[in-house]
Design an enzyme around this catalytic site. Sequence first.
Site, mmCIF file in Angstrom:
data_model
loop_
_atom_site.group_PDB
_atom_site.id
_atom_site.type_symbol
_atom_site.label_atom_id
_atom_site.label_comp_id
_atom_site.label_asym_id
_atom_site.label_seq_id
_atom_site.Cartn_x
_atom_site.Cartn_y
_atom_site.Cartn_z
ATOM 1 N N THR A 186 -40.870 1.613 -4.875
ATOM 2 C CA THR A 186 -40.935 1.401 -3.427
ATOM 3 C C THR A 186 -41.561 0.041 -3.190
ATOM 4 O O THR A 186 -42.391 -0.415 -3.969
ATOM 5 C CB THR A 186 -41.833 2.448 -2.734
ATOM 6 O OG1 THR A 186 -43.133 2.338 -3.300
ATOM 7 C CG2 THR A 186 -41.297 3.831 -2.920
ATOM 8 N N GLU A 331 -37.680 7.188 -1.404
ATOM 9 C CA GLU A 331 -38.101 8.508 -1.874
ATOM 10 C C GLU A 331 -37.067 9.594 -1.582
ATOM 11 O O GLU A 331 -37.219 10.734 -1.992
ATOM 12 C CB GLU A 331 -39.427 8.896 -1.208
ATOM 13 C CG GLU A 331 -40.640 8.145 -1.714
ATOM 14 C CD GLU A 331 -40.886 6.835 -0.971
ATOM 15 O OE1 GLU A 331 -39.935 6.310 -0.353
ATOM 16 O OE2 GLU A 331 -42.026 6.341 -1.018
ATOM 17 N N LYS A 439 -50.928 2.528 20.198
ATOM 18 C CA LYS A 439 -51.582 3.575 20.988
ATOM 19 C C LYS A 439 -52.264 2.908 22.167
ATOM 20 O O LYS A 439 -53.232 2.189 22.005
ATOM 21 C CB LYS A 439 -52.561 4.345 20.121
ATOM 22 C CG LYS A 439 -51.826 5.087 19.018
ATOM 23 C CD LYS A 439 -52.743 5.677 17.974
ATOM 24 C CE LYS A 439 -51.887 6.218 16.848
ATOM 25 N NZ LYS A 439 -51.940 5.421 15.627
ATOM 26 N N TRP A 444 -48.366 6.755 23.358
ATOM 27 C CA TRP A 444 -47.778 5.961 22.270
ATOM 28 C C TRP A 444 -46.667 5.082 22.819
ATOM 29 O O TRP A 444 -45.842 5.523 23.606
ATOM 30 C CB TRP A 444 -47.200 6.877 21.185
ATOM 31 C CG TRP A 444 -48.242 7.524 20.345
ATOM 32 C CD1 TRP A 444 -49.595 7.453 20.535
ATOM 33 C CD2 TRP A 444 -48.031 8.343 19.198
ATOM 34 N NE1 TRP A 444 -50.237 8.170 19.560
ATOM 35 C CE2 TRP A 444 -49.314 8.727 18.730
ATOM 36 C CE3 TRP A 444 -46.905 8.775 18.513
ATOM 37 C CZ2 TRP A 444 -49.487 9.530 17.609
ATOM 38 C CZ3 TRP A 444 -47.069 9.580 17.395
ATOM 39 C CH2 TRP A 444 -48.343 9.950 16.952
HETATM 40 P P1 AMP Z 1 -37.277 1.889 1.968
HETATM 41 O O1 AMP Z 1 -37.863 2.969 1.149
HETATM 42 O O2 AMP Z 1 -37.720 0.527 1.548
HETATM 43 O O3 AMP Z 1 -35.798 2.010 2.065
HETATM 44 O O4 AMP Z 1 -37.844 2.048 3.438
HETATM 45 C C1 AMP Z 1 -37.710 3.248 4.135
HETATM 46 C C2 AMP Z 1 -38.203 3.074 5.546
HETATM 47 O O5 AMP Z 1 -37.357 2.179 6.263
HETATM 48 C C3 AMP Z 1 -38.185 4.341 6.352
HETATM 49 O O6 AMP Z 1 -39.274 5.180 6.084
HETATM 50 C C4 AMP Z 1 -38.181 3.799 7.772
HETATM 51 O O7 AMP Z 1 -39.480 3.413 8.182
HETATM 52 C C5 AMP Z 1 -37.336 2.546 7.641
HETATM 53 N N1 AMP Z 1 -35.960 2.834 8.053
HETATM 54 C C6 AMP Z 1 -34.891 3.113 7.282
HETATM 55 N N2 AMP Z 1 -33.786 3.293 8.033
HETATM 56 C C7 AMP Z 1 -34.159 3.134 9.322
HETATM 57 C C8 AMP Z 1 -33.483 3.203 10.589
HETATM 58 N N3 AMP Z 1 -32.185 3.436 10.684
HETATM 59 N N4 AMP Z 1 -34.231 3.001 11.702
HETATM 60 C C9 AMP Z 1 -35.543 2.749 11.637
HETATM 61 N N5 AMP Z 1 -36.230 2.661 10.484
HETATM 62 C C10 AMP Z 1 -35.554 2.847 9.343
#
Ligand code: AMP
Length: 542
Positions: A186, A331, A439, A444
């Site tokens: 990650t 994840e 906040k 929010w």
């Molecule tokens: P990653 O593990 O680097 O792919 O990041 C995952 C995170 O990206 C998620 O937990 C979200 O916070 C963000 N994310 C992924 N897809 C979206 C989406 N369509 N809209 C908003 N946030 C997203």
Amino acid sequence: MLGLMQSQPMLISGLIDHAERHHGDAEIVSRRVEGDIHRSTWAGIAVRSRQVAHALDQLNLLFSDRVATLAWNGYRHLELYFGVSGSGRVLHTINPRLHPDQIAWIANHADDQVLCFDMTFLPLVQAVHARCKTIRQYVALCDADKLPPDSGIPGLVSYEAWIGGQPTSYEWPTFDENSASSMCYTSGTTGHPKAALYSHRSTTLHAFAAALPDVMSLSARDSVLPVVPMFHVNAWGIPYSAALTGCKLVFPGPAMDGKSIYELIEAEKVSYAAGVPTVWQMLLGHMKPGGLRFSTLKRTVIGGSACPPAMISAFNDDYGVEVLHAWGMTEMSPLGTLCTLKNRHLDLPPAEQMKIRLKQGRAIYGVDMKIVDGDGQPLPWDGKTYGDLYVKGPWIVREYFKGEGGDPLVDGWFPTGDVATIDAEGYMQITDRSKDVIKSGGEWISSIDVENIAVAHPAIAMAACIGMAHPKWDERPVVVVVKKPGAQVTREELLQFYQGKTAKWQIPDDVIFVEAIPLGATGKILKTRLREQLKDYALPAA
Ligand code: AMP
């Protein structure tokens, strides 16, 4: 009483065998690092993935040993996807945009034995190889005659020489489908990254689910362009779903600028594309001034960060391309939700349909989700109540590699770190990362909502909203923006643009114009860095 059906482990080798037998002539087209276009087929990929397996055997790699890649989307990377996992080893895709120190740390943490890299990353490998203690073979993804004579990397071989003389038949081993198949770290913004370790079972189930009509909807009739990188969560699992469905694949290599992507879409009759909003921004930016049109593109799945409404409208209204908004994370292999309309929505007026399309979508079969309050109590699905989003399912992490970070689950659920609403029909909408939510006066404010309005302004290219400490309200939003080249807009004009588009108290207190907004290795805005950069900033007096 047990069922009496055959028990056959779901293995990644089964996907490539299927693609070869039933879709052997479907094309795999790649733009290479050299700039030329390379053409192969599923049958060609299958043959060479078996040669990869032999090359790994020759190195005496054990079952579950890690083979790392630093590579763009292309045919050789695809061969490694199937050759490494198919032969029982674990494919470790490294994100080349990470800092070199982090790459060395990751390679050591994963105990990588082999590193295969595109020539673009030769300087990176030269910089880190002395620190990578476990790697015993470096492979440059190039022809033998392109191998630099004095790279300084001991034992470096070209991929073509490495697999070239190997036999083309190989008996894929059979083993427990719960065995590890690939891993991805990650892009943690604090501390060291942690790795999600996928299994053959989780990957195959995800490939099935991802291919469904209301998810990615992939078929043998599609020509698919995954712009989403194969080094980030297995390109959203598209290589596996593509083998399962037999679609044509078109890989962009390193050229992700609007012109190169547009040319590839047209030349290869791409019907389906997948990528993050920033890439599509570049594509649309290239097309608009020249009045270019798509002749074959029908659908595009957009995820990784929130897709701005302006982008959905541009694809849909200006180009007739359906946008499928998707949400997931490393994840989660990564797919969690995808936004497609239900039958009863088809007669709604376009504006009402748009409200639905903006959401991140419905849980796909296999993913269970809930929103909870601070005490972990479930919150109602009313489309208004915000809560922490928790998920569970067979392709969601149970634990990180080597147990890093302890037990991540809460009563069997994985806390995503996202804040969301879910409506009565099950459509989920992300409002923020939990650490980014603003906040203000006990309420929010969604930073995504504030950003979406800013980028809908014709002069704004990119926006990031963050909360600033406020003596009365706790926090107040400010919006940091980058203007489009040559465009003009003042602070007052942009604040005026918010009027009527959101509640008054959700309008940012200030606009900060910057040249660039810091992005992380996966193209997401680095709000932690932005907050550091603005640590001396003071909100304007009310
Ligand atoms: P990653 O593990 O680097 O792919 O990041 C995952 C995170 O990206 C998620 O937990 C979200 O916070 C963000 N994310 C992924 N897809 C979206 C989406 N369509 N809209 C908003 N946030 C997203």
